[in-house]
Enzyme design. Structure first.
Site, PDB file in Angstrom:
ATOM      1  N   HIS A  38     -19.710 -56.507 -16.965  1.00 53.09           N
ATOM      2  CA  HIS A  38     -18.479 -56.949 -17.625  1.00 53.09           C
ATOM      3  C   HIS A  38     -18.566 -58.430 -17.948  1.00 53.09           C
ATOM      4  CE1 HIS A  38     -15.890 -53.329 -16.796  1.00 53.09           C
ATOM      5  NE2 HIS A  38     -16.882 -53.114 -15.951  1.00 53.09           N
ATOM      6  N   GLY A 104     -16.603 -48.807 -23.623  1.00 54.35           N
ATOM      7  CA  GLY A 104     -16.199 -50.171 -23.334  1.00 54.35           C
ATOM      8  C   GLY A 104     -14.702 -50.381 -23.177  1.00 54.35           C
ATOM      9  N   GLU A 105     -14.359 -51.645 -22.917  1.00 51.91           N
ATOM     10  CA  GLU A 105     -12.973 -52.062 -22.724  1.00 51.91           C
ATOM     11  C   GLU A 105     -12.737 -53.355 -23.497  1.00 51.91           C
ATOM     12  OE1 GLU A 105     -12.580 -52.561 -18.525  1.00 51.91           O
ATOM     13  OE2 GLU A 105     -12.526 -50.414 -18.125  1.00 51.91           O
ATOM     14  N   SER A 171     -12.664 -38.540 -18.449  1.00 56.02           N
ATOM     15  CA  SER A 171     -11.816 -37.433 -18.866  1.00 56.02           C
ATOM     16  C   SER A 171     -12.664 -36.196 -19.150  1.00 56.02           C
ATOM     17  CB  SER A 171     -11.025 -37.799 -20.129  1.00 56.02           C
ATOM     18  OG  SER A 171     -11.884 -37.868 -21.257  1.00 56.02           O
TER      19      SER A 171
END
Length: 320
Positions: A38, A104-105, A171
């Site tokens: 990150h 990603g974020e 998910s």
């Protein structure tokens, strides 16, 4: 037999201390390790975010453990650069490195100044990146014009055997989608029935390779201390997608998590001073067939956790 690894959290711990921790993890009986990748922590309280790829070279040299990393190519990382990083580590340490790839974020990717795409576009972009990375690791010269662009890229240093590219999912639909390209699946701890549905979706769609699980936990000799550690360090990490994907800064996470109740933290972190409860939680995950389980103690101090789990938890799980 399931491999038990140590998860090295760059967002919480200075890279020098994290290197000491992973060396100690090997000494006390952990079989493997993995780390995050990150640019920003999820909270100012976490307070770090070292560069994973520099650290991985040092960690692979300092130990004999196999390592993995979770990476998001496509925005902050060009896929050819990711392929070069993967190829170099795999060439230097054959058979000891794998990479998991995800969409990603925003908290990491917004730094490029580019817009943050919607989820469907991010998934399509990742699929293009996977194809580029695989082709480069196979020795091809790659040019590509799409959501990512590549011009006549070639890797001059490559491993004899390309390492596994694992699909990262939280998910059921994403697990099913990963089956179309991944060499394995990685996810995080969740209710057992949800994990079972994810595994079934991945396998039923033709998904191959190992199953990895990252387990967030908080342990201390006293229950109040274990709860305080989890609340201080991980209450900013309780938000389900799309919130966790789309918030942009550590300050945003700290604002929205200011009044999070403890019961929400314990939904995403296994919190207990009772080692027997931790053994029980991990045994449940074992019944699902995970090939590797990476333990992430969410506190900043890792030595007591490593010593205690190495001596009292891992032997019980292996005996099972």
């Amino acid at each position: 037999m399931t491999v038990f690894g140590f998860h090295a959290s760059h967002e919480q711990i200075h890279p020098r201390s994290l290197l000491d921790a992973v060396v100690h993890a090997e000494r006390v009986g952990f079989d493997a390790a993995m780390c995050s990748d990150h640019f920003s922590p999820w909270s100012a309280r976490q307070g770090h975010s070292g560069f994973a790829w520099s650290w991985l070279g040092a960690a692979l040299q300092a130990t004999g453990l196999p390592f993995g990393v979770v990476n998001a190519p496509g925005q902050r990382y060009h896929p050819a650069v990711v392929a070069q990083a993967i190829g170099t580590l795999a060439a230097m340490y054959p058979g000891r490195f794998w990479a998991a790839l995800g969409t990603g974020e925003a908290s990491n990717e917004h730094i490029t100044g580019d817009g943050w795409p919607r989820k469907s576009v991010r998934a399509a972009r990742l699929r293009e990146c996977v194809d580029v990375i695989r082709a480069l690791l196979a020795g091809e010269e790659v040019s590509h014009d799409g959501l990512v662009r590549v011009d006549r890229a070639r890797l001059w240093t490559r491993p004899e055997q390309p390492p596994a590219l694992i699909g990262a999912a939280v998910s059921v639909p994403t697990a099913r989608w990963c089956a179309g390209w991944a060499d394995g699946l990685i996810t995080v701890n969740a209710p057992v029935e949800h994990l079972r549905r994810m595994i079934r979706a991945y396998r039923d769609a033709g998904g191959r390779g190992p199953l990895h699980l990252q387990v967030h936990l908080s342990w201390a000799p006293e229950q109040a201390e274990a709860e305080a550690i989890a609340y201080d360090q991980w209450r900013s990490n309780v938000f389900a997608p799309p919130v966790c994907w789309d918030l942009e800064t550590a300050e945003h996470f700290d604002v929205v998590s200011a009044d999070v109740p403890m019961r929400r933290v314990t939904r995403v972190v296994n919190v207990s001073a009772d080692l027997g409860r931790h053994v029980g939680w991990l045994e449940e995950y074992l019944t699902l067939g995970f090939d590797q389980i990476a333990l992430h103690h969410v506190g900043k101090e890792q030595r007591p956790f490593l010593d205690t789990f190495g001596a009292e938890v891992l032997p019980k799980l292996r005996a099972r």
